[in-house]
Design a protein around this motif. Structure first.
Motif, PDB file in Angstrom:
ATOM      1  N   ALA A  52      30.051   9.355  55.392  1.00  0.00           N
ATOM      2  CA  ALA A  52      29.739   9.173  56.813  1.00  0.00           C
ATOM      3  C   ALA A  52      28.449   8.378  56.993  1.00  0.00           C
ATOM      4  N   ALA A 110      32.889  -0.591  55.179  1.00  0.00           N
ATOM      5  CA  ALA A 110      32.150  -0.555  56.439  1.00  0.00           C
ATOM      6  C   ALA A 110      31.856  -1.967  56.949  1.00  0.00           C
ATOM      7  N   THR A 122      35.955  -6.182  63.653  1.00  0.00           N
ATOM      8  CA  THR A 122      35.664  -5.989  65.075  1.00  0.00           C
ATOM      9  C   THR A 122      35.172  -7.285  65.708  1.00  0.00           C
ATOM     10  N   TYR A 157      35.053  -3.417  58.326  1.00  0.00           N
ATOM     11  CA  TYR A 157      35.301  -2.879  59.672  1.00  0.00           C
ATOM     12  C   TYR A 157      34.503  -3.663  60.707  1.00  0.00           C
ATOM     13  N   SER A 158      33.233  -3.887  60.388  1.00  0.00           N
ATOM     14  CA  SER A 158      32.349  -4.590  61.308  1.00  0.00           C
ATOM     15  C   SER A 158      32.827  -6.014  61.562  1.00  0.00           C
ATOM     16  N   MET A 191      29.170   4.762  56.129  1.00  0.00           N
ATOM     17  CA  MET A 191      29.949   4.117  57.191  1.00  0.00           C
ATOM     18  C   MET A 191      29.089   3.831  58.418  1.00  0.00           C
ATOM     19  N   VAL A 231      32.626   9.594  64.731  1.00  0.00           N
ATOM     20  CA  VAL A 231      33.604  10.113  63.765  1.00  0.00           C
ATOM     21  C   VAL A 231      33.103  11.341  63.000  1.00  0.00           C
ATOM     22  N   ASN A 261      32.015   4.654  65.292  1.00  0.00           N
ATOM     23  CA  ASN A 261      31.720   5.081  63.918  1.00  0.00           C
ATOM     24  C   ASN A 261      30.624   6.137  63.864  1.00  0.00           C
ATOM     25  N   SER A 265      32.080  -0.639  68.181  1.00  0.00           N
ATOM     26  CA  SER A 265      31.672  -0.184  66.857  1.00  0.00           C
ATOM     27  C   SER A 265      30.958   1.165  66.911  1.00  0.00           C
ATOM     28  N   THR A 302      28.323   0.265  59.872  1.00  0.00           N
ATOM     29  CA  THR A 302      29.255  -0.538  60.675  1.00  0.00           C
ATOM     30  C   THR A 302      28.696  -0.911  62.044  1.00  0.00           C
TER      31      THR A 302
END
Length: 203
Positions: free
Chosen positions: A15, A79, A86, A82-83, A18, A170, A167, A164, A21
């Motif tokens: 976590a 991570a 996006t 993901y960024s 991540m 989560v 994140n 974003s 991100t």
């Protein structure tokens, strides 16, 4: 990357990793999108969000830093992807959300099936149980297909930087579900972290 990394890294540390991100997205969004700006308020929000993650999972998560370096690197790379996804989607996705999400799901499925056949050799495995099949169906429909549809619907409306911020939420939702479903104890750290992360997302 995230799945393979998390099998070797504690969820708390995952976590934290991540948490990069939203930081990367907020910093790069103004360079990619003219309508997104880097403000002091957004920087403070990101900083408070990261502090909230630390409060939620520290100190136990930090004990694992340094071990399983490649697994941690895989999560960090996930991570970053993901960024960048996006930022990419915000700039180039022009089709309706239903079409874009369907295309994303289909292309993703093709890649996953190819990789599964190469690396997991599913035909050599025993038949999955009914509960496993139900779990896969649930994961495919709700946190994947439906979530992807919502993602592509919201992206042009709220922007990459705001998108974003999910994140940060989560791990907090994970902690709450742990309390409701797994009888885990809601610690004082979790309460403080929840408040900090809500403030961060608000900013």
């Amino acid at each position: 990357l995230f799945r393979s990394g998390e099998t070797h890294v504690d969820s708390g540390l995952a976590a934290l990793l991540m948490g990069i991100t939203p930081v990367v997205t907020v910093l790069f969004a103004p360079l990619v999108h003219e309508d997104e700006t880097l403000t002091l308020k957004s920087l403070v929000g990101v900083f408070i969000g990261i502090l909230g993650l630390f409060v939620l999972v520290t100190p136990s998560a930090l004990n694992g830093i340094g071990a399983n370096f490649l697994a941690q690197l895989a999560i960090l790379l996930a991570a970053l992807l993901y960024s960048f996804t996006t930022l990419f989607v915000r700039k180039f996705a022009r089709l309706p959300a239903l079409i874009t999400s369907a295309g994303s799901m289909i292309s993703g499925t093709i890649f996953i099936v190819i990789f599964a056949l190469i690396f997991d050799r599913p035909f050599a495995m025993p038949m999955p149980s009914n509960i496993s099949i139900i779990a896969v169906i649930y994961l495919g429909i709700f946190p994947t297909a439906l979530a992807t549809l919502i993602y592509f619907y919201l992206m042009p409306k709220i922007g990459a930087a705001r998108m974003s911020m999910i994140n940060f939420v989560v791990p907090v939702v994970g902690a709450i579900l742990g309390i409701l479903l797994l009888n885990e104890i809601f610690s004082f750290n979790a309460i403080i972290a929840l408040l900090m992360i809500l403030i961060a997302v608000f900013l």
